[in-house]
Design a protein around this motif. Structure first.
Motif, PDB file in Angstrom:
ATOM      1  N   ASN A  78       0.856  -1.185   0.000  1.00 35.16           N
ATOM      2  CA  ASN A  78       0.000   0.000   0.000  1.00 35.16           C
ATOM      3  C   ASN A  78       0.890   1.232   0.000  1.00 35.16           C
ATOM      4  OD1 ASN A  78      -1.516   2.181   0.577  1.00 35.16           O
ATOM      5  ND2 ASN A  78      -2.574   1.302   2.331  1.00 35.16           N
ATOM      6  N   LEU A 124       0.181   4.090   2.456  1.00 36.79           N
ATOM      7  CA  LEU A 124       0.452   3.902   3.896  1.00 36.79           C
ATOM      8  C   LEU A 124       1.929   4.129   4.182  1.00 36.79           C
ATOM      9  CD1 LEU A 124      -1.699   3.031   5.872  1.00 36.79           C
ATOM     10  CD2 LEU A 124      -0.836   0.718   5.767  1.00 36.79           C
ATOM     11  N   GLN A 137      -5.371   0.736  -4.224  1.00 38.54           N
ATOM     12  CA  GLN A 137      -6.260   0.433  -3.106  1.00 38.54           C
ATOM     13  C   GLN A 137      -7.652   0.050  -3.616  1.00 38.54           C
ATOM     14  OE1 GLN A 137      -4.284  -0.189  -0.702  1.00 38.54           O
ATOM     15  NE2 GLN A 137      -5.252   1.032   0.882  1.00 38.54           N
ATOM     16  N   VAL A 174     -11.899 -10.425   2.330  1.00 37.48           N
ATOM     17  CA  VAL A 174     -10.711 -10.539   3.170  1.00 37.48           C
ATOM     18  C   VAL A 174     -10.916  -9.826   4.496  1.00 37.48           C
ATOM     19  CG1 VAL A 174      -8.367  -9.640   3.348  1.00 37.48           C
ATOM     20  CG2 VAL A 174      -9.060 -10.899   1.339  1.00 37.48           C
ATOM     21  N   ILE A 175     -11.560  -8.680   4.479  1.00 39.94           N
ATOM     22  CA  ILE A 175     -11.769  -7.977   5.754  1.00 39.94           C
ATOM     23  C   ILE A 175     -13.079  -7.224   5.617  1.00 39.94           C
ATOM     24  CG2 ILE A 175     -10.612  -5.771   5.232  1.00 39.94           C
ATOM     25  CD1 ILE A 175      -9.179  -6.077   7.945  1.00 39.94           C
ATOM     26  N   LYS A 218     -14.546  -0.682  11.125  1.00 41.22           N
ATOM     27  CA  LYS A 218     -13.357   0.175  11.292  1.00 41.22           C
ATOM     28  C   LYS A 218     -12.561   0.214   9.988  1.00 41.22           C
ATOM     29  CE  LYS A 218      -9.610   1.100  14.593  1.00 41.22           C
ATOM     30  NZ  LYS A 218      -8.697   1.470  13.498  1.00 41.22           N
ATOM     31  N   PHE A 219     -12.502  -0.952   9.313  1.00 42.13           N
ATOM     32  CA  PHE A 219     -11.750  -0.958   8.044  1.00 42.13           C
ATOM     33  C   PHE A 219     -12.424  -0.012   7.067  1.00 42.13           C
ATOM     34  CE2 PHE A 219      -9.449  -2.127   4.439  1.00 42.13           C
ATOM     35  CZ  PHE A 219     -10.358  -2.298   3.394  1.00 42.13           C
ATOM     36  N   ASP A 262     -11.535   3.491   7.898  1.00 42.03           N
ATOM     37  CA  ASP A 262     -10.130   3.823   7.552  1.00 42.03           C
ATOM     38  C   ASP A 262      -9.958   3.932   6.043  1.00 42.03           C
ATOM     39  OD1 ASP A 262      -9.718   3.700  10.161  1.00 42.03           O
ATOM     40  OD2 ASP A 262      -8.282   2.043  10.170  1.00 42.03           O
ATOM     41  N   GLU A 304      -2.804  -1.144  12.301  1.00 37.16           N
ATOM     42  CA  GLU A 304      -3.862  -0.412  11.610  1.00 37.16           C
ATOM     43  C   GLU A 304      -4.690  -1.361  10.754  1.00 37.16           C
ATOM     44  OE1 GLU A 304      -1.571   3.392  10.218  1.00 37.16           O
ATOM     45  OE2 GLU A 304      -3.560   3.292   9.283  1.00 37.16           O
ATOM     46  N   GLU A 305      -5.955  -1.054  10.665  1.00 40.34           N
ATOM     47  CA  GLU A 305      -6.861  -1.910   9.880  1.00 40.34           C
ATOM     48  C   GLU A 305      -6.295  -2.094   8.461  1.00 40.34           C
ATOM     49  OE1 GLU A 305      -9.150  -3.089  12.557  1.00 40.34           O
ATOM     50  OE2 GLU A 305     -10.203  -3.305  10.655  1.00 40.34           O
ATOM     51  N   LEU A 306      -5.816  -1.000   7.879  1.00 35.06           N
ATOM     52  CA  LEU A 306      -5.351  -1.094   6.478  1.00 35.06           C
ATOM     53  C   LEU A 306      -4.149  -2.028   6.381  1.00 35.06           C
ATOM     54  CD1 LEU A 306      -5.748   2.638   5.463  1.00 35.06           C
ATOM     55  CD2 LEU A 306      -7.074   0.707   4.613  1.00 35.06           C
ATOM     56  N   GLN A 307      -3.295  -2.028   7.448  1.00 36.35           N
ATOM     57  CA  GLN A 307      -2.149  -2.945   7.423  1.00 36.35           C
ATOM     58  C   GLN A 307      -2.630  -4.378   7.627  1.00 36.35           C
ATOM     59  OE1 GLN A 307       0.182  -0.927  10.342  1.00 36.35           O
ATOM     60  NE2 GLN A 307       1.759  -0.315   8.893  1.00 36.35           N
ATOM     61  N   GLN A 308      -3.636  -4.526   8.507  1.00 30.67           N
ATOM     62  CA  GLN A 308      -4.181  -5.874   8.729  1.00 30.67           C
ATOM     63  C   GLN A 308      -4.765  -6.401   7.421  1.00 30.67           C
ATOM     64  OE1 GLN A 308      -6.862  -6.856  11.855  1.00 30.67           O
ATOM     65  NE2 GLN A 308      -5.766  -5.579  13.315  1.00 30.67           N
ATOM     66  N   TRP A 309      -5.388  -5.512   6.703  1.00 33.66           N
ATOM     67  CA  TRP A 309      -5.989  -5.869   5.409  1.00 33.66           C
ATOM     68  C   TRP A 309      -4.895  -6.427   4.503  1.00 33.66           C
ATOM     69  CZ3 TRP A 309      -7.170  -1.993   1.003  1.00 33.66           C
ATOM     70  CH2 TRP A 309      -7.938  -2.628   0.021  1.00 33.66           C
TER      71      TRP A 309
END
Lengths: 311, 40, 293
Positions: free
Chosen positions: A229, A232, A299, B15-16, B20-21, B24, C274-279
């Motif tokens: 990403n 990020l 993304q 996947v998620i 919260k996702f 974000d 972070e959620e985005l990293q978990q993603w």
């Protein structure tokens, strides 16, 4: 493809004897870097984070080309804040080179590399004086700069190779190299010295073993591409770029306001100069926007690829 | 066993899916659009 | 003093031959190594300190042994005698192990296992000895309290390809990859431990139990978003109240992120990623599963 990995000691000794570069300040034009050396230098540059790191490169000469076979880190950091940081590592370099020769690695040092985290690949005043010293006492020697931060955000290695001219030499007008954003706090240093050196074209090569290993790593590569990403990872860098842009806008606006009073007196080339400054700022901002949009596109693609399936 | 692996893989999609996702993701989306707008 | 010294050494020799280690150590420790009357050279003093520490160690008496190994610490830095330096390192690691300072003991055992020389003085350093030191390093690391330093040593050991040939490797792998360890695996590992490593702590748990429960709790926190203490107790093999106490302590010590709802008797694990990293991490897992297929 692997012939390049053979070291012709007699041939190299002869080149060192003839020194064709001694009479032509523009003798060298190209650099070829091995995959191994590139990976080691980029990994080393990234390990330094926002601190400049430094290392040296081993290799050989082929006509007007530097060939870099390997690279290794020097126990030196913060190269931009000290003149000739290399001096701290001379002892290390000598030991390393001698030990290397004992193990049958005959390549000599052909250059030094260091990192410019987040402010692009060019030679600062300190770099120019260091490189001039190197060319005086260690020629053939070139300077390589890597920007690890821009490497991450642009998704390709941000790298530049350079040779300096001897003191007092007046180079012919250079064709403009690829445009790059120079931060406001470095622009002075860049402007003063950018005529004292020139860039070398960089190409890469890899051995058959490298090809095999990189193919094996291919699986990691596509997974990394799909799961990375860029937005990020480069947040700090982007906000640094935007604040730098704001400062430049501020500066340009002040100058414009100041000039508006006497604009009828301003000679046309000054007006052109102001425009080119604003053009640069516009170019920088669209560059940032494009990189951001690229990140956003990846993304959105990931979202539709992995999240849009309804259970 | 391959089919079982495929079905377990499909069961991992999406996947998620957490609130919260979503927040974000949309926050990052809007931030980036804002930067692009400012640049324009 | 000279005569006393000779008699003491002779007596100590006899005690040692009869394997009365502590008596031999006491006999030697009576020698006044710092006497002003006789010139005692550093090497002799270092040799005696190490010898007394070794004898106390034969009886697992870490307290007395440590006193003499600490004396040796001051002398060993100026010494160039490889055998004495080597013995000092080995005994010091064993003392730390006996005193349950597992983190430091692991580092010293690992340093010992990395020695290149195979001959120090007239002492042969064989592969089995190095493998034993490596195994001891892994054991001590697993028993050490969870935390960043332990994770670093775990990573070093896991990446050391010599470890993959050790009998203890499966446990090391699961601990490093933060996977839950099942009871049979823990019992098998427990068989390999020394007595002091199985000693009971004040809360009636052994060091191993404590290390394993904390490890499994951390692993569970990576797997579950939340879990009832009933289930957690079953998973860890302990009663729910105990599980709650240990979880609460780890959260207070900042070794685990989460919150406890005592009314519902549920623990909610948190992850500061972070959620985005978990993603992205979930995508990596999915792509790798696809790649395997």
């Amino acid at each position: 493809t692997d012939a390049i990995y053979f070291y012709d000691e007699a041939g190299q000794a002869q080149v060192q004897q003839e020194k064709p570069w001694a009479n032509d300040p523009h003798f060298f034009h190209k650099v070829r870097i091995s995959a191994l050396a590139l990976l080691k230098m980029v990994a080393h540059a990234r390990s330094g984070g926002t601190i400049e790191i430094m290392g040296v490169m081993q290799g050989k000469i082929d006509g007007d080309t530097f060939i870099v076979m390997d690279a290794y880190a020097l126990p030196v950091e913060g190269t931009e804040t000290r003149v000739n940081a290399q001096a701290d590592a001379y002892e290390y370099m000598v030991d390393y080179s001698q030990t290397n020769k004992q193990t049958g690695r005959l390549e000599n040092l052909v250059g030094w590399y260091h990192s410019h985290p987040g402010y692009g690949c060019w030679l600062s005043g300190i770099d120019v004086s260091t490189q001039m010293l190197n060319q005086q006492y260690q020629d053939p020697f070139f300077a390589l700069v890597i920007d690890p931060t821009r490497t991450v955000s642009a998704g390709k290695v941000d790298i530049g190779a350079f040779r300096t001219y001897r003191q007092g030499y007046k180079p012919p007008d250079e064709p403009l190299s690829e445009y790059q954003t120079i931060p406001l706090n470095k622009i002075e240093d860049f402007g003063v010295h950018c005529k004292q050196y020139y860039s070398l074209d960089i190409t890469y090569f890899k051995s058959s073993l490298d090809c095999h290993l990189l193919d094996l790593l291919w699986n990691k590569y596509w997974v990394n591409t799909l799961s990375s990403n860029p937005l990020l990872g480069s947040r700090d860098y982007v906000s640094g770029q935007i604040s730098d842009l704001a400062e430049k806008l501020e500066q340009a606006e002040n100058q414009m306001a100041h000039l508006r009073l006497g604009s009828f007196l301003m000679p046309s080339h000054r007006k052109k100069d102001e425009e080119s400054q604003l053009t640069k700022i516009t170019r920088d901002s669209s560059k940032i926007a494009v990189e951001q949009v690229h990140g956003l596109m990846s993304q959105v693609i990931k979202d539709s690829l992995f999240n849009s399936v309804c259970p | 066993s391959l089919l079982r692996q495929v079905s377990s893989l499909l069961r991992r999609l999406p996947v998620i899916d957490s609130e919260k996702f979503r927040d974000d993701f949309l926050m990052e989306f809007n931030d980036t659009l804002l930067i692009t707008y400012l640049a324009m | 003093e000279e005569q006393v010294l000779v008699i003491r050494e002779k007596l100590a020799e006899l005690y040692e031959s009869e394997e009365q280690w502590s008596k031999a150590a006491q006999m030697l420790s009576g020698i006044d190594l710092d006497s002003g009357i006789r010139m005692v050279d550093e090497k002799y003093r270092l040799t005696k300190c190490i010898q007394v520490a070794r004898l106390y160690l034969e009886d697992d008496d870490a307290v007395n042994a440590e006193a003499f190994i600490n004396k040796a610490s001051f002398l060993v830095t100026n010494s160039s005698h490889e055998v004495l330096i080597w013995q000092y390192k080995v005994y010091y690691a064993r003392i730390l192990d006996l005193k349950r300072k597992f983190q430091e003991a692991a580092l010293r055992y690992y340093e010992i296992s990395q020695i290149e020389k195979r001959q120090i003085g007239d002492e042969e350093i064989d592969e089995a000895g190095l493998e034993q030191a490596l195994t001891a390093a892994v054991t001590c690391t697993i028993l050490a309290a969870a935390g960043p330093q332990r994770s670093r040593v775990l990573a070093t050991l896991y990446k050391d390809e010599r470890c993959s040939k050790l009998k203890i490797y499966p446990i090391l792998q699961k601990v490093y990859l933060e996977r839950i360890l099942r009871k049979p695996e823990i019992d098998a590992f427990s068989e390999e431990l020394k007595a002091h490593q199985k000693a009971l702590l004040p809360d009636n748990f052994t060091v191993l139990d404590r290390a394993m429960i904390e490890h499994n709790l951390l692993s569970a926190s990576k797997l579950y978003t939340n879990i009832s203490f009933e289930e957690l107790g079953a998973l860890l093999g302990i009663d729910p109240q105990k599980a709650e106490k240990i979880a609460a302590r780890m959260i207070c010590e900042d070794r685990m992120m989460g919150s406890i709802d005592q009314v519902e008797s549920i623990i909610h694990f948190e992850d500061d990623t972070e959620e985005l990293q978990q993603w992205d991490q979930q995508i990596v897992g999915l792509c790798q599963a696809l790649n395997d297929i």
